[in-house]
Design a protein around this motif. Sequence first.
Motif, short mmCIF file in Angstrom:
data_model
loop_
_atom_site.label_atom_id
_atom_site.label_comp_id
_atom_site.label_asym_id
_atom_site.label_seq_id
_atom_site.Cartn_x
_atom_site.Cartn_y
_atom_site.Cartn_z
N PHE A 1 -2.28 -3.59 -3.37
CA PHE A 1 -0.89 -3.16 -3.25
C PHE A 1 -0.65 -1.90 -4.09
O PHE A 1 -0.11 -0.90 -3.63
CB PHE A 1 0.03 -4.31 -3.72
CG PHE A 1 1.46 -3.93 -3.90
CD1 PHE A 1 2.29 -3.77 -2.79
CD2 PHE A 1 1.98 -3.69 -5.17
CE1 PHE A 1 3.61 -3.41 -2.96
CE2 PHE A 1 3.29 -3.32 -5.33
CZ PHE A 1 4.12 -3.18 -4.23
N ARG A 2 -1.12 -1.95 -5.35
CA ARG A 2 -0.91 -0.81 -6.24
C ARG A 2 -1.63 0.43 -5.72
O ARG A 2 -1.08 1.53 -5.71
CB ARG A 2 -1.39 -1.15 -7.65
CG ARG A 2 -0.36 -1.93 -8.46
CD ARG A 2 -0.63 -1.81 -9.94
NE ARG A 2 -1.92 -2.35 -10.31
CZ ARG A 2 -2.12 -3.61 -10.70
NH1 ARG A 2 -1.10 -4.43 -10.78
NH2 ARG A 2 -3.32 -4.02 -11.01
N SER A 3 -2.86 0.24 -5.25
CA SER A 3 -3.63 1.38 -4.74
C SER A 3 -2.94 2.01 -3.54
O SER A 3 -2.83 3.23 -3.43
CB SER A 3 -5.03 0.93 -4.32
OG SER A 3 -5.64 0.28 -5.37
N MET A 4 -2.46 1.13 -2.65
CA MET A 4 -1.82 1.66 -1.44
C MET A 4 -0.54 2.40 -1.77
O MET A 4 -0.25 3.46 -1.24
CB MET A 4 -1.51 0.51 -0.46
CG MET A 4 -2.77 -0.02 0.21
SD MET A 4 -2.40 -1.29 1.36
CE MET A 4 -1.69 -0.37 2.66
N LEU A 5 0.21 1.84 -2.71
CA LEU A 5 1.47 2.47 -3.11
C LEU A 5 1.22 3.83 -3.74
O LEU A 5 1.87 4.83 -3.41
CB LEU A 5 2.19 1.55 -4.09
CG LEU A 5 3.66 1.82 -4.31
CD1 LEU A 5 4.41 1.60 -3.01
CD2 LEU A 5 4.23 0.89 -5.38
N LEU A 6 0.22 3.85 -4.62
CA LEU A 6 -0.13 5.11 -5.28
C LEU A 6 -0.58 6.14 -4.26
O LEU A 6 -0.14 7.31 -4.29
CB LEU A 6 -1.25 4.84 -6.30
CG LEU A 6 -1.65 6.03 -7.16
CD1 LEU A 6 -0.52 6.39 -8.12
CD2 LEU A 6 -2.91 5.73 -7.97
N LEU A 7 -1.41 5.67 -3.34
CA LEU A 7 -1.92 6.57 -2.32
C LEU A 7 -0.78 7.14 -1.48
O LEU A 7 -0.69 8.36 -1.25
CB LEU A 7 -2.90 5.81 -1.42
CG LEU A 7 -3.58 6.63 -0.34
CD1 LEU A 7 -4.58 7.57 -0.98
CD2 LEU A 7 -4.30 5.72 0.66
N VAL B 1 0.27 11.01 -1.19
CA VAL B 1 0.31 11.67 0.12
C VAL B 1 1.71 12.25 0.38
O VAL B 1 1.87 13.38 0.83
CB VAL B 1 -0.08 10.65 1.23
CG1 VAL B 1 0.21 11.22 2.60
CG2 VAL B 1 -1.55 10.31 1.12
N LEU B 2 2.72 11.49 0.00
CA LEU B 2 4.11 11.92 0.24
C LEU B 2 4.45 13.18 -0.55
O LEU B 2 4.96 14.16 -0.02
CB LEU B 2 5.03 10.77 -0.17
CG LEU B 2 6.42 10.82 0.39
CD1 LEU B 2 6.37 10.62 1.89
CD2 LEU B 2 7.27 9.71 -0.23
N VAL B 3 4.10 13.10 -1.86
CA VAL B 3 4.39 14.27 -2.71
C VAL B 3 3.61 15.48 -2.20
O VAL B 3 4.15 16.59 -2.08
CB VAL B 3 4.04 13.94 -4.18
CG1 VAL B 3 4.10 15.19 -5.04
CG2 VAL B 3 4.99 12.88 -4.71
N LEU C 1 9.30 5.37 -1.21
CA LEU C 1 8.67 4.46 -2.15
C LEU C 1 8.96 3.01 -1.76
O LEU C 1 8.06 2.16 -1.73
CB LEU C 1 9.19 4.75 -3.57
CG LEU C 1 8.54 3.94 -4.68
CD1 LEU C 1 7.12 4.40 -4.91
CD2 LEU C 1 9.32 4.07 -5.98
N ILE C 2 10.21 2.75 -1.46
CA ILE C 2 10.58 1.37 -1.07
C ILE C 2 9.84 0.98 0.21
O ILE C 2 9.25 -0.09 0.30
CB ILE C 2 12.11 1.26 -0.87
CG1 ILE C 2 12.79 1.42 -2.23
CG2 ILE C 2 12.50 -0.07 -0.25
CD1 ILE C 2 14.27 1.66 -2.18
N LEU C 3 9.89 1.94 1.18
CA LEU C 3 9.24 1.65 2.46
C LEU C 3 7.74 1.38 2.27
O LEU C 3 7.20 0.39 2.76
CB LEU C 3 9.46 2.83 3.41
CG LEU C 3 9.06 2.59 4.86
CD1 LEU C 3 9.95 1.52 5.46
CD2 LEU C 3 9.16 3.88 5.68
#
Length: 564
Positions: free
Chosen positions: A6-12, A16-18, A161-163
């Motif tokens: 979960f953390r890795s995916m969120l960070l990724l 990517v977003l930034v 981020l929420i999504l």
Amino acid sequence: MTKKIFRSMLLLSMIVLVAAIGGVMGVLYHYFSENMSDTLRSEAMYLAVAVDDEGTGYLERLPAQTERITLIDGDGTVIYDNMADPSNMENHADRVEVKEAMERGYGESSRYSGTLSERTMYYAIRLSSGQVLRVANTHYTVFTLFGGLISPIVLILAGMLILSAVISSRVSRRIVEPMNVLDLDHLDQVPVYDELVPFVTKISRQKKTIKRQLADAKKQQEEFSVITENMQEGFLVIDSETEVLSFNKSALKLLHADYFAPKQSVLTLNRSEAFCQAVEAALGGEHTEAVLELGQKRCQLIANPVWEKKTVKGAILILIDVTEKMDREHLRREFTANVSHELKTPLTSISGYAEIIQNGFVRPEDVGKFAGKIFEESQRLITLVNDIIRISQLDEGLMPYEHEEIDLYEEAKETLVHLEPAARHRGISLSLNGEHFYISSVRTILHEVLFNLCDNAVKYNKENGSVRVTVGRQDGHVTLTVEDTGIGIPQEDQERVFERFYRVDKSHSREIGGTGLGLSIVKHGAASMGATIDMKSTLGEGTAITLRFPLAVETAQPDGPEQH
Ligand code: ADP
């Protein structure tokens, strides 16, 4: 694992977003800069053509512009500027774009404002008159743009981020789910990731091996427990520090311990020197044996060292209750001594009388009397030897042990018939009462038991006394009671009269032909037939001894009392 994914995916997704926002902004900025540069170039070209044709007046006629238009003379002097007074402006000969235009016909450059918030783009073109026409326009820099867009970007980032948190959470759970429901025993029934198949198969195989090994170990442990727990002998395993590693119930019992605390030293259970020395010797590598006094009991201790690669790792202690064995040995020794003594007495008498006769010290008319004495002592000797043989046979289990159903009443009757002459001689009446009950017993033993009981009842009776034998039934047992009106047995001797060679009054007993073995034969015989003995005796009044036999078959035929 779920959390990590979960953390890795969120960070990724955040990276990517930034990066995407940065990239898009960069691309847009670049696009608009290019666009502006093209516009400036085209405008400069149009204006150059117009100024070449119509001169500076064309510029003055132009309506107000967003772009800044500057006309510079060949020496760098500003001739015209639509946003400032040329006379106040410094020489522009050293401006990059002006220099380039002078040299190669056109030039361009851009410069940031002091705050980096604005960027001005210049495009200069050399006119046919040698003058340079410069068009400039200002736009915001990427930092300003970013600054202005910060709120919507933050909003978008928060939303994203929420999504991505929601999506990452679901995705990570879905990734991990098959591993959570993984059933190593039924791999074929649950889908497993292809990449995990070799790993899972290996684990599954290892699991099966471990399971089998555990089952084997458990079985061995159970077998070991069954063996040790059912051992009469105490069993202890200690380590080299004397700590108890394993023990059985018998060990606890023999050592009078309730339990062994973890890491308890075996030496705390028995502080006797013999025990400590045996344990020490075993831990020193020696097989040792010792006899310990444990309360009322005596135990043989066998201590064996446990070797592992030439080092003593501990010891195995075995405790055997030898109380009975030692008691028996003691009794045997005592019996042998008693037998020798008892045999010696009549033999000495016989030898004495014979010697007197041989030496001619007896008058011829007394020889018969002396021979009678010798006969009497010989009879005593024979009785004694017979009793010794009986008791030895009972001890060794050498009596014929063939069980048959015997009518106890009939057997008692026969015994009384045998004793009738002796009883009559002393005016003692014999009576038999009760019913015919059958018991399963060994005839020879039963005969010995009945004879000794009835014989004692006559022997230790008073003149004109009586002996009453009763065969009956009580609480599911067949009972035989021999009662007499004799001298009785003192309370303190009642237990001991069943011991070998024990007599309340030794000389009286000898006088009446007792060997001191009769009641021992009764005790042993009764035990071998499964009967119990109960004695009631009052000194001077009489004795009643009851045997209780297990009932065999009930065939009672009421019979009146018989007189003998
Ligand atoms: P013994 O051959 O000397 O009679 P027993 O073993 O039969 O030896 O008896 C042991 C002792 O018990 C006898 O010496 C006697 O003192 C006592 N005793 C046994 N039976 C009776 C009895 N019925 N009445 C009184 N004393 C008895």
